[in-house]
Design a protein around this motif. Structure first.
Motif, PDB file in Angstrom:
ATOM      1  N   LYS A 153       0.830  -1.206   0.000  1.00 50.57           N
ATOM      2  CA  LYS A 153       0.000   0.000   0.000  1.00 50.57           C
ATOM      3  C   LYS A 153       0.860   1.249   0.000  1.00 50.57           C
ATOM      4  N   LYS A 154       1.947   1.192   0.779  1.00 47.93           N
ATOM      5  CA  LYS A 154       2.885   2.325   0.843  1.00 47.93           C
ATOM      6  C   LYS A 154       3.527   2.572  -0.521  1.00 47.93           C
ATOM      7  N   ASN A 155       3.755   1.486  -1.271  1.00 50.10           N
ATOM      8  CA  ASN A 155       4.372   1.602  -2.596  1.00 50.10           C
ATOM      9  C   ASN A 155       3.335   1.674  -3.714  1.00 50.10           C
ATOM     10  N   ASN A 156       2.070   1.917  -3.327  1.00 48.31           N
ATOM     11  CA  ASN A 156       0.970   2.090  -4.279  1.00 48.31           C
ATOM     12  C   ASN A 156       0.752   0.865  -5.168  1.00 48.31           C
ATOM     13  N   ILE A 157       0.992  -0.335  -4.621  1.00 47.20           N
ATOM     14  CA  ILE A 157       0.717  -1.555  -5.391  1.00 47.20           C
ATOM     15  C   ILE A 157      -0.229  -2.485  -4.621  1.00 47.20           C
ATOM     16  N   GLY A 158      -0.835  -1.981  -3.578  1.00 46.76           N
ATOM     17  CA  GLY A 158      -1.780  -2.785  -2.808  1.00 46.76           C
ATOM     18  C   GLY A 158      -3.127  -2.846  -3.502  1.00 46.76           C
ATOM     19  N   ASN A 159      -3.936  -3.847  -3.227  1.00 38.00           N
ATOM     20  CA  ASN A 159      -5.262  -3.941  -3.835  1.00 38.00           C
ATOM     21  C   ASN A 159      -6.233  -4.622  -2.875  1.00 38.00           C
ATOM     22  N   LYS A 160      -7.523  -4.504  -3.198  1.00 40.64           N
ATOM     23  CA  LYS A 160      -8.570  -5.065  -2.344  1.00 40.64           C
ATOM     24  C   LYS A 160      -8.535  -6.584  -2.325  1.00 40.64           C
ATOM     25  N   ARG A 161      -8.048  -7.187  -3.397  1.00 40.41           N
ATOM     26  CA  ARG A 161      -7.981  -8.652  -3.454  1.00 40.41           C
ATOM     27  C   ARG A 161      -7.100  -9.191  -2.339  1.00 40.41           C
ATOM     28  N   GLU A 162      -5.971  -8.542  -2.094  1.00 40.78           N
ATOM     29  CA  GLU A 162      -5.071  -8.961  -1.026  1.00 40.78           C
ATOM     30  C   GLU A 162      -5.765  -8.879   0.335  1.00 40.78           C
ATOM     31  N   LEU A 163      -6.559  -7.814   0.517  1.00 39.95           N
ATOM     32  CA  LEU A 163      -7.267  -7.618   1.778  1.00 39.95           C
ATOM     33  C   LEU A 163      -8.342  -8.691   1.978  1.00 39.95           C
ATOM     34  N   ILE A 164      -9.033  -9.053   0.898  1.00 38.40           N
ATOM     35  CA  ILE A 164     -10.063 -10.100   0.973  1.00 38.40           C
ATOM     36  C   ILE A 164      -9.424 -11.443   1.330  1.00 38.40           C
ATOM     37  N   ILE A 165      -8.293 -11.736   0.690  1.00 37.41           N
ATOM     38  CA  ILE A 165      -7.579 -12.985   0.986  1.00 37.41           C
ATOM     39  C   ILE A 165      -7.139 -13.004   2.445  1.00 37.41           C
ATOM     40  N   LEU A 166      -6.639 -11.865   2.921  1.00 30.52           N
ATOM     41  CA  LEU A 166      -6.180 -11.756   4.305  1.00 30.52           C
ATOM     42  C   LEU A 166      -7.316 -12.058   5.273  1.00 30.52           C
ATOM     43  N   TRP A 167      -8.482 -11.469   5.028  1.00 32.76           N
ATOM     44  CA  TRP A 167      -9.639 -11.717   5.896  1.00 32.76           C
ATOM     45  C   TRP A 167     -10.082 -13.185   5.814  1.00 32.76           C
ATOM     46  N   GLY A 168      -9.979 -13.757   4.624  1.00 34.88           N
ATOM     47  CA  GLY A 168     -10.329 -15.168   4.477  1.00 34.88           C
ATOM     48  C   GLY A 168      -9.416 -16.066   5.301  1.00 34.88           C
ATOM     49  N   LEU A 169      -8.119 -15.763   5.305  1.00 38.94           N
ATOM     50  CA  LEU A 169      -7.166 -16.534   6.096  1.00 38.94           C
ATOM     51  C   LEU A 169      -7.420 -16.365   7.590  1.00 38.94           C
ATOM     52  N   ILE A 170      -7.798 -15.155   7.985  1.00 39.44           N
ATOM     53  CA  ILE A 170      -8.093 -14.898   9.406  1.00 39.44           C
ATOM     54  C   ILE A 170      -9.281 -15.751   9.862  1.00 39.44           C
ATOM     55  N   VAL A 171     -10.342 -15.770   9.057  1.00 38.75           N
ATOM     56  CA  VAL A 171     -11.536 -16.554   9.411  1.00 38.75           C
ATOM     57  C   VAL A 171     -11.210 -18.041   9.459  1.00 38.75           C
ATOM     58  N   LEU A 172     -10.497 -18.547   8.446  1.00 39.17           N
ATOM     59  CA  LEU A 172     -10.152 -19.962   8.387  1.00 39.17           C
ATOM     60  C   LEU A 172      -9.285 -20.374   9.577  1.00 39.17           C
ATOM     61  N   SER A 173      -8.273 -19.561   9.882  1.00 37.73           N
ATOM     62  CA  SER A 173      -7.375 -19.885  10.994  1.00 37.73           C
ATOM     63  C   SER A 173      -8.079 -19.780  12.338  1.00 37.73           C
ATOM     64  N   THR A 174      -9.022 -18.861  12.455  1.00 34.49           N
ATOM     65  CA  THR A 174      -9.807 -18.751  13.686  1.00 34.49           C
ATOM     66  C   THR A 174     -10.564 -20.049  13.953  1.00 34.49           C
ATOM     67  N   ILE A 175     -11.193 -20.575  12.914  1.00 31.97           N
ATOM     68  CA  ILE A 175     -11.945 -21.831  13.046  1.00 31.97           C
ATOM     69  C   ILE A 175     -11.006 -22.982  13.413  1.00 31.97           C
ATOM     70  N   ILE A 176      -9.879 -23.072  12.718  1.00 37.84           N
ATOM     71  CA  ILE A 176      -8.923 -24.159  12.960  1.00 37.84           C
ATOM     72  C   ILE A 176      -8.403 -24.119  14.385  1.00 37.84           C
ATOM     73  N   MET A 177      -8.000 -22.928  14.861  1.00 33.94           N
ATOM     74  CA  MET A 177      -7.403 -22.822  16.196  1.00 33.94           C
ATOM     75  C   MET A 177      -8.444 -22.994  17.295  1.00 33.94           C
ATOM     76  N   LEU A 178      -9.684 -22.597  17.030  1.00 39.01           N
ATOM     77  CA  LEU A 178     -10.737 -22.838  18.010  1.00 39.01           C
ATOM     78  C   LEU A 178     -11.038 -24.330  18.138  1.00 39.01           C
ATOM     79  N   LEU A 179     -10.930 -25.050  17.034  1.00 39.30           N
ATOM     80  CA  LEU A 179     -11.181 -26.489  17.062  1.00 39.30           C
ATOM     81  C   LEU A 179     -10.127 -27.235  17.875  1.00 39.30           C
ATOM     82  N   THR A 180      -8.931 -26.650  18.028  1.00 38.81           N
ATOM     83  CA  THR A 180      -7.917 -27.279  18.882  1.00 38.81           C
ATOM     84  C   THR A 180      -8.286 -27.151  20.353  1.00 38.81           C
TER      85      THR A 180
END
Length: 437
Positions: A199-226
């Motif tokens: 983002k600082k180098n003006n090459i960030g995009n919304k797709r990266e942010l969506i993927i990031l949120w997807g990983l957060i949700v997936l990892s939350t479920i996985i770690m809660l299941l432990t």
């Protein structure tokens, strides 16, 4: 929020508050005036002093440690004294006396400002023709494999309906797999670093942010299941520290998020226990359970079990080898001789110092933690609030409840993985040269 006008020197105010607090502390100790009023007054003065010393920067190592220490240790005695409960040790001398030593150590480090890190030094790197982003994707996929193996091996324990006891049975002999799952915390936080860098180098995009949120949700479920809520909270807190540090958000928002985290911990605790526990009851018990644990430690060492002289720092390392070895908290539960459903006993940083080296070590240890807090805050600010510095800040605070032994391995592991990724990754992304933090 930063109070630093031309007429007010925050460090001098902190020093004055520290001197006054020491006088009140000694005076009340000599006269043996131990009550809610003196306890609360001393706690408030120490807290305000640390806030002044750190210019009211709520996202800083000493203040986050202070906030967590108050939550897991220092607020409990106020409730216990109000209920007329005496656990057999002096709340003020031990809990506030050691916190005062932390304050003094932080003052000394603050007045003799530590040398700042030179982040512009040329770093040696080994380019292997693969971007940091792709390395993170590969590591995340490997971590998912660890998760699948862990769940498959322990499906009887984790999905039998008794999460509280099942998660403990699942951990035995599977320490490496569990740490492999926890790597998701590092990976997601480093993705956030990359997002801000792009983002600082003006090459960030919304797709990266969506993927990031997807990983957060997936990892939350996985770690809660432990069955371990602490991993989920570690992920959220580190991401919040990074976000708040990089965006300089308002103090009231930071406080609001801190309160939200406390409620989230209580909710996850209720869900995991599977019992019909009221929210208020869960919140209150969370404030004084570590004070009760501290009493267990004082009652056990050295009367029933000899001082450990540093052995507790090796217990979690031994757990990594194959076989049914207990982790530090379960080992402590066994030494104390108590039984209850679920996990072990968190000794607090004070209890850990005490069970290893005796009474004086609590005060000396907290003094040096005050110095370390300044060092970590300096590192945090000089590294642009990146993942590894934010991780160190949180683990520094987190040791207030579980002790150093419970954060030591994960700190070593994450540091090695982080440094390896930084050392071997290609720093060119989409043809744009990116400066490493």
């Amino acid at each position: 929020m930063q109070i630093n006008s031309g007429k007010i020197n925050n460090k001098k105010v902190a020093l004055i508050l520290c001197i006054i607090t020491i006088i009140i502390f000694i005076y009340s100790s000599i006269l043996e005036k131990y009550n809610i009023i003196t306890y609360t007054s001393i706690l408030v003065m120490i807290s305000i002093g640390i806030l002044f010393l750190n210019n009211f920067k709520l996202i800083s190592a000493p203040i986050i440690f202070l906030a967590f220490y108050i939550y897991v240790i220092a607020l409990g005695p106020i409730i216990l004294m109000y209920q007329g409960k005496d656990l057999g040790y002096n709340y003020q001398n031990i809990i506030l006396g050691t916190l005062l030593c932390f304050f003094i150590g932080n003052i000394i480090a603050g007045f003799f400002k530590l040398k700042k890190h030179n982040t512009n030094l040329k770093k040696i790197r080994f380019k292997i023709g693969i971007s940091k982003k792709n390395i993170l994707y590969i590591l995340y996929f490997i971590s998912i494999i660890f998760s699948v193996i862990y769940f498959y091996k322990n499906r009887i324990f984790l999905f039998s309906g008794d999460i509280e006891n099942g998660r403990i049975s699942a951990v035995s002999g599977n320490g490496i797999l569990l740490y492999g799952i926890q790597l998701q915390i590092l990976i997601i936080a480093m993705f956030l670093d990359l997002y801000y860098k792009n983002k600082k180098n003006n090459i960030g995009n919304k797709r990266e942010l969506i993927i990031l949120w997807g990983l957060i949700v997936l990892s939350t479920i996985i770690m809660l299941l432990t069955g371990f809520r602490s991993n989920v909270m570690t992920l959220y807190v580190i991401l919040f520290i990074m976000y708040a540090g990089k965006n300089n958000i308002k103090s009231y928002k930071i406080i609001g998020c801190g309160i939200a985290f406390v409620f989230l911990i209580a909710i996850l605790s209720i869900i995991r226990s599977g019992e019909n526990v009221k929210m208020l009851q869960s919140l209150l018990s969370g404030l004084y359970v570590n004070d009760i644990n501290l009493n267990y430690v004082f009652s056990t060492f050295p009367k029933k079990v000899e001082f450990q002289h540093g052995y507790t720092y090796l217990i979690n390392i031994l757990m990594l080898k194959p076989g049914p070895d207990l982790d530090f908290t379960l080992w402590l539960k066994e030494q104390i001789g108590i039984t209850f459903n679920g996990g072990g006993v968190t000794p607090t940083i004070l209890g850990e110092f005490y069970m290893n080296f005796g009474n004086l070590s609590m005060y000396i240890g907290m003094f040096f933690l005050g110095i370390l807090g300044e060092k970590l805050d300096n590192y945090f600010n000089c590294n642009n609030k990146n993942f590894i510095s934010s991780f160190y800040v949180w683990q520094f605070a987190h040791c207030a409840s579980g002790g150093i032994a419970n954060v030591m391995i994960i700190v070593i592991l994450f540091t090695i993985v982080y440094k390896s990724i930084t050392l071997f990754s290609n720093t060119s992304i989409a043809g744009v040269k990116v400066n490493e933090e």
